[in-house]
Design a protein around this motif. Structure first.
Motif, PDB file in Angstrom:
ATOM      1  N   PRO A  78       0.802  -1.226   0.000  1.00 60.58           N
ATOM      2  CA  PRO A  78       0.000   0.000   0.000  1.00 60.58           C
ATOM      3  C   PRO A  78       0.837   1.279   0.000  1.00 60.58           C
ATOM      4  CG  PRO A  78      -0.734  -1.513   1.719  1.00 60.58           C
ATOM      5  CD  PRO A  78       0.518  -2.084   1.142  1.00 60.58           C
ATOM      6  N   ASP A  79       1.966   1.290   0.695  1.00 58.51           N
ATOM      7  CA  ASP A  79       2.805   2.486   0.726  1.00 58.51           C
ATOM      8  C   ASP A  79       3.338   2.822  -0.663  1.00 58.51           C
ATOM      9  OD1 ASP A  79       2.448   2.851   3.462  1.00 58.51           O
ATOM     10  OD2 ASP A  79       4.190   1.628   3.965  1.00 58.51           O
ATOM     11  N   PHE A  80       3.687   1.798  -1.424  1.00 54.17           N
ATOM     12  CA  PHE A  80       4.222   2.009  -2.766  1.00 54.17           C
ATOM     13  C   PHE A  80       3.118   2.429  -3.739  1.00 54.17           C
ATOM     14  CE2 PHE A  80       5.439   0.326  -6.993  1.00 54.17           C
ATOM     15  CZ  PHE A  80       6.567   1.110  -7.211  1.00 54.17           C
ATOM     16  N   TYR A  81       2.048   1.655  -3.810  1.00 51.93           N
ATOM     17  CA  TYR A  81       1.023   1.898  -4.828  1.00 51.93           C
ATOM     18  C   TYR A  81       0.161   3.122  -4.549  1.00 51.93           C
ATOM     19  CZ  TYR A  81       2.434  -2.262  -7.265  1.00 51.93           C
ATOM     20  OH  TYR A  81       3.170  -3.175  -7.971  1.00 51.93           O
ATOM     21  N   SER A  82       0.072   3.547  -3.302  1.00 58.61           N
ATOM     22  CA  SER A  82      -0.706   4.759  -3.006  1.00 58.61           C
ATOM     23  C   SER A  82      -0.063   5.983  -3.652  1.00 58.61           C
ATOM     24  CB  SER A  82      -0.861   4.953  -1.501  1.00 58.61           C
ATOM     25  OG  SER A  82       0.393   5.161  -0.885  1.00 58.61           O
ATOM     26  N   ARG A  83       1.229   5.925  -3.934  1.00 57.46           N
ATOM     27  CA  ARG A  83       1.918   7.040  -4.607  1.00 57.46           C
ATOM     28  C   ARG A  83       1.354   7.316  -5.992  1.00 57.46           C
ATOM     29  NH1 ARG A  83       7.831   4.785  -4.330  1.00 57.46           N
ATOM     30  NH2 ARG A  83       7.578   5.423  -6.485  1.00 57.46           N
ATOM     31  N   PHE A  84       0.709   6.312  -6.585  1.00 56.00           N
ATOM     32  CA  PHE A  84       0.146   6.450  -7.933  1.00 56.00           C
ATOM     33  C   PHE A  84      -1.346   6.756  -7.894  1.00 56.00           C
ATOM     34  CE2 PHE A  84       3.672   3.478  -7.923  1.00 56.00           C
ATOM     35  CZ  PHE A  84       4.535   4.096  -8.813  1.00 56.00           C
ATOM     36  N   PRO A 135      -4.842  -9.339   2.673  1.00 53.55           N
ATOM     37  CA  PRO A 135      -5.093  -8.206   3.575  1.00 53.55           C
ATOM     38  C   PRO A 135      -5.844  -7.087   2.844  1.00 53.55           C
ATOM     39  CG  PRO A 135      -2.813  -8.931   3.733  1.00 53.55           C
ATOM     40  CD  PRO A 135      -3.420  -9.653   2.561  1.00 53.55           C
ATOM     41  N   ASP A 136      -6.830  -6.531   3.500  1.00 51.86           N
ATOM     42  CA  ASP A 136      -7.669  -5.494   2.894  1.00 51.86           C
ATOM     43  C   ASP A 136      -6.846  -4.346   2.325  1.00 51.86           C
ATOM     44  OD1 ASP A 136     -10.435  -4.277   2.502  1.00 51.86           O
ATOM     45  OD2 ASP A 136      -9.469  -2.744   3.746  1.00 51.86           O
ATOM     46  N   GLU A 137      -5.854  -3.882   3.082  1.00 50.46           N
ATOM     47  CA  GLU A 137      -5.077  -2.716   2.644  1.00 50.46           C
ATOM     48  C   GLU A 137      -4.176  -3.017   1.444  1.00 50.46           C
ATOM     49  OE1 GLU A 137      -2.742  -4.876   5.786  1.00 50.46           O
ATOM     50  OE2 GLU A 137      -4.815  -4.228   5.613  1.00 50.46           O
TER      51      GLU A 137
END
Length: 169
Positions: free
Chosen positions: A115-121, A138-140
């Protein structure tokens, strides 16, 4: 760095990138099974005439309450040769791949990943858009990005990957 569509002569290099990046053949085998199926996109990152990265998108289905013409892709895998990682190549592949998916008329992309990586996009938890994953994850980590604003507004359901993905388990 050049990002371009995969060519037939790239098949072995793409396979090598995926095996090296993941340390196993599962993802390379998946790409081999999906290659050539309609509505798939495969892009490579080329540096000094060498393929150093790869990204693949394939059609997924949403079972539930959604527009019958909703078109959603799954991003998997994205791979970069180990010696070229942490240099922005994966980011470039994702950005360019998403642009091409949007240009081709797809409305959303799902991904299972960090999630930390893909949220950047711009990816958000798929559950926030009323989507779930057919796999117990996992949901996130199961995320979605609307390529067309509001595309998932009246949608809810379970994302189903192609049967080729189940061969990787």
């Amino acid at each position: 760095m050049e990002i371009r569509p995969e060519k037939p002569e790239d098949v072995e290099a793409v396979r090598s990138v995926n095996v090296a990046a993941f340390g196993r053949e599962n993802e390379a085998n998946l790409v081999d099974r999906l290659r050539g199926i309609a509505s798939t996109f495969s892009f490579v990152a080329v540096q000094s005439d060498r393929i150093v990265g790869h990204i693949f998108f394939s059609l997924v289905a949403v079972e539930g309450k959604c527009s019958s013409n909703l078109s959603v892709l799954g991003l998997a895998p994205v791979a970069v040769l180990p010696n070229y990682q942490r240099q922005g190549i994966g980011t470039l592949l994702i950005r360019e791949g998403l642009k091409e998916c949007a240009r081709s008329g797809f409305e959303a992309v799902v991904v299972l990943g960090d999630p930390d990586f893909y949220s950047r996009f711009g990816f958000v938890p798929a559950s926030s858009k009323n989507l779930g994953c057919e796999y117990d994850v996992p949901d996130e980590a199961f995320m979605v990005l609307e390529l067309e604003s509001g595309a998932l507004q009246d949608c809810s359901g379970t994302v189903k990957y192609r049967s080729e993905f189940r061969m990787c388990e």
